[in-house]
Structure formats: C-alpha cells, structure tokens
Design an enzyme around this catalytic site. Structure first.
Site, mmCIF file in Angstrom:
data_model
loop_
_atom_site.group_PDB
_atom_site.id
_atom_site.type_symbol
_atom_site.label_atom_id
_atom_site.label_comp_id
_atom_site.label_asym_id
_atom_site.label_seq_id
_atom_site.Cartn_x
_atom_site.Cartn_y
_atom_site.Cartn_z
ATOM 1 N N GLY A 169 0.829 -1.206 0.000
ATOM 2 C CA GLY A 169 0.000 0.000 0.000
ATOM 3 C C GLY A 169 0.859 1.249 0.000
ATOM 4 N N GLU A 205 9.490 -1.817 4.972
ATOM 5 C CA GLU A 205 10.091 -0.953 3.936
ATOM 6 C C GLU A 205 10.851 -1.787 2.897
ATOM 7 O OE1 GLU A 205 9.200 2.064 3.780
ATOM 8 O OE2 GLU A 205 9.232 3.072 5.723
#
Ligand code: ADP
Ligand code: ZN
Length: 203
Positions: free
Chosen positions: A17, A92
């Site tokens: 997302g 990440e």
C-alpha cells in the site's frame, strides 16, 4: 483484512500500500500477536532512522523486547537471520534489492512465516522495486489504502511534492537527502507532470 492464514510449514504474507496506509501498524500488530503466541520473532527494517527506532521496540508480556534490525540489502538480512526465529518480518521492503525474493522464498521453504511490508508503487504510481514479485509469490497479500488528503477518498498513490508542487515524472525514484514531501492521494487527485510528450501520446 484477510482471514488469519496458517499452514504447516512456512509461508509469505505481504502488506502492501501507499505511505500512511498503516502498513507498519499492521506489521507491528501481527508481530505482537506472534509474540503472544510465544513465537520467536525477528524484525528487519530498511532505512531505519532514529524517529522509528522506538516504535519498533515491541515488548511482550513476558518481558521480551523485539527491536527492528536495520538492513539495507537482502544480503545484510541473510547474515543476521536468527536460525531459531519462527517469524521474520521485513518493513520498507521496496528499498531492498531483488535478492529479497530468493531470500524470503528460502525462509518460507525452511518453515518460517515471513511478513513483508512495503510501498508497492513509487511516486510515479509504477511498481516499486521487488514489491510486485513479492506480491506474486506470497500466499497472502493485503493492499491497504490511506486517506486522500484532497478529497477524503481511499488513497492509492504517493504524491511527491517538491517546493509544494507535484514532482515531474523524470525525478529520481529514491531521492537522497532531498527536500521533497509526500501526500497520500487517490488516482483522481494524483498529479505527475510528464515532460515527454511521447509518453502522453501513448495514453
Ligand atoms: P505506512 O507504514 O503505510 O506508511 P504507518 O503505519 O506508518 O503507515 O502510519 C499510518 C498512520 O498514519 C495512520 O494510523 C494515521 O494516524 C497516520 N496518517 C497520516 N496521514 C494519513 C493519511 N492521509 N491517511 C491515513 N492515515 C494517515
Ligand atoms: Zn482524492
């Protein structure tokens, strides 16, 4: 959210997302629940800075604390894997190299639950790093949305702003030490000026 997934042996879960969509919150929630289930958990995060380090200290009720380990490449993660860990979480992941794909594949093959969170599209709205491959090989994919700062709808784009204006298409994918900022926006409110007229004519 997808039903809790569990199978004998390992598997891969991806939380994808835009920025601000709650990927880190969801990753931490899953890690916390794994700790409650008495699993041994290891968390890695690329581009870990001091601002986030505290958030990534997750304490369990029995007094154990999980700290995120900074890692800027798949090889760095591979070197630091705890062979006793049941659950490996990576946040990440879009900043990691393609080596993350064989790494998580082999961890799952060796019976580990692997949770990978990352921004699946870059500031252009195009696939980011190894995220598309990770989403393809995962057993479970959750795609989260933020709130569009302009219209309040579900945001699926990272709007990069430089000096308050939308960044052009040809600015670098990762800006090092830049003065840019980001906003969550929906497809309609997203703006990406293209200098190349040929690109526009392809539409
Ligand atoms: P991600 O890891 O996807 O970047 P985080 O888990 O770090 O997201 O942050 C999610 C939090 O960001 C939300 O709970 C909310 O408090 C905050 N937030 C700030 N701006 C927005 C936005 N435009 N839409 C949704 N949440 C936002
Ligand atoms: Zn919008």
């Amino acid at each position: 959210m997808t039903q809790a997934f569990h199978q004998t042996g390992g598997w891969i879960e991806v939380i994808a997302g835009v920025m601000f969509s709650g990927k880190s919150e969801e990753l931490i929630r899953r890690v916390r629940r794994a700790i409650i289930a008495r699993k041994r958990v290891q968390v890695f995060k690329s581009h870990l800075d001091a601002r986030y380090a505290g958030i990534y200290s997750i304490s369990s009720h029995d007094g154990r604390t999980v700290h995120a380990v900074p890692a800027d490449s798949a090889a760095q993660i591979a070197l630091q894997i705890d062979p006793m860990a049941h659950v490996i979480a990576i946040d990440e992941a879009q900043f990691l190299d393609e080596g993350v794909v064989p790494l998580v594949t082999s961890l799952a093959a060796r019976g580990r639950r692997v949770i990978v969170a990352g921004t699946d599209t870059d500031f252009r709205g195009e696939p980011f790093g190894a995220m598309p491959d990770l989403m393809a090989i995962a057993e479970v994919v959750d795609k989260l949305h933020a709130i569009c700062v302009l219209c309040g709808g579900p945001a699926s784009r990272n709007q990069r702003l430089i000096g308050g204006r939308p960044a052009p298409y040809d600015s670098p994918t990762i800006m090092v030490g830049g003065t840019e900022s980001y906003e969550a926006r929906c497809r309609m409110c997203f703006s990406i000026p293209r200098r190349d007229a040929h690109q526009a004519s392809l539409l």
